[in-house]
Design an enzyme around this catalytic site. Sequence first.
Site, PDB file in Angstrom:
ATOM      1  N   HIS A 266      -3.738   3.497 -10.500  1.00 33.33           N
ATOM      2  CA  HIS A 266      -2.744   2.452 -10.812  1.00 33.33           C
ATOM      3  C   HIS A 266      -2.238   2.594 -12.256  1.00 33.33           C
ATOM      4  O   HIS A 266      -1.090   2.938 -12.458  1.00 33.33           O
ATOM      5  CB  HIS A 266      -3.259   1.028 -10.562  1.00 33.33           C
ATOM      6  N   ASP A 317      -3.648   4.142  -0.932  1.00 32.27           N
ATOM      7  CA  ASP A 317      -4.439   2.968  -1.290  1.00 32.27           C
ATOM      8  C   ASP A 317      -4.744   2.052  -0.100  1.00 32.27           C
ATOM      9  O   ASP A 317      -5.636   2.347   0.688  1.00 32.27           O
ATOM     10  CB  ASP A 317      -3.718   2.228  -2.430  1.00 32.27           C
TER      11      ASP A 317
HETATM   12 ZN    ZN Z   1      -7.843   1.008  -4.569  1.00 34.90          ZN
END
Ligand code: ZN
Length: 449
Positions: A266, A317
């Site tokens: 991220h 993800d």
């Molecule tokens: Zn994750």
Amino acid sequence: MAQLWFETALLPQGWADRVRVRIDGGRIAAVETDATPAPEGERHAIAIPGQCNVHSHGFQRGMAGLTEQRGRPDDDFWSWRELMYRFLDRLDPDDIAAITAQAYVEMLETGYTRVGEFHYLHNAPDGRRYDTPEATAAAIVEAARQSGIGLTLLPVFYAHADFGGAPPAPGQRRFVSDLEGFARLVDTSEKPLGEDDRLGIAPHSLRAVTPDELSHLTALRPGGPVHIHAAEQTREVDASVAQLGARPVEWLLANADVDDRWCLVHSTHLTEAETDALASSGAVAGLCPVTEANLGDGIFPARRYLAAGGRFATGTDSNIQIDVAAELRALEYSQRLRDRARGCLANADEPSVGGRLFRAAGAGGAQAVQGDFGIAVGHSADIVSLDADHPSLIERRGDALLDGWIFGSNRPAIDCVWRGGKRVVSSGAHVARADVAARYRKTLAKLLA
Ligand code: ZN
């Protein structure tokens, strides 16, 4: 020795025509350009290398779309996480295998040929270790074998609910380890792995791991990949400043030996100084633009980061949607929407947005999960062919093919996928799609009844 022939192919040195690829033992043994197709070899139109997916939680595929109803006015990442905890509480290893196999089949069908599985669901629903501690890791390996995808297993260490070593919450009992138990778990997780699999370490985040624990963890697999969630949420950044005196990425760069083993997943909320420092660290930013949009995380400063030479890769993800093209498109669009501009992530050397993003994500992905990227001698034969008759690809050449696929295809443009030299996707469909989907359907019928 098998051979494939393509009218055009993206090679490390650029696009080439009439390309013959010879494959031996799952690896590329020779690449010839301006070659004539052998009578016994297969012929295809357009070849590009497979991508590595650096961040996946396979089981979350089963809850795709189930959290899109507004629950309360302040719905955000944290309320989504409560629902996710409720879902995972019911899963046994067999369910995990069934759901993860479905996710992996979809990854292959959309152009991912290796996955980094950020695996944290270690314990039984009551929080106890399974009699076979690697039971859930084995379920993930089973899903990888059934689908044929390359696997980089990243067992997650998770010990605390928040910064400052806070005790774990009841919803986290399936993840929790102490350092000793975790070291054993990593050892036993190696058992089901095959020769082509990789094993790394994933300290979950600075929320779930103390600085002291982090230094023990990074020594567990010297040379192996290290993946950590960082700066996905502003609340996490604020808590990090309050507890550690620095923002998460700032703290990691100053206190951990962040180098090219590392993938900071991220890294959404960065100051300009953090952006530049991360770019020069050699680490990969593991961007998951589709999930980050879905969870309302924020926008990664990709323009500045790429201009500073930063390495990145994509991850699916939460697996709400699985698609290489969708991730790269979402990344570019996030910058366009923020800056009211176009062509944000291209540059003078690589004016095609799709071309630049595809190559950069491919290189970063291979680094982060220690896989291969590129149709080149010695690499795993992980090759994707595009459908030349797709409306978005007709009469395109070179990088315009990537732009057509990434920005223009509203139905799959992938024809075949070879993983380790074996064809696992044909005419857009995975060879085990029906079997995997049937088991997935049965599993969800049980879980969601
Ligand atoms: Zn994750």
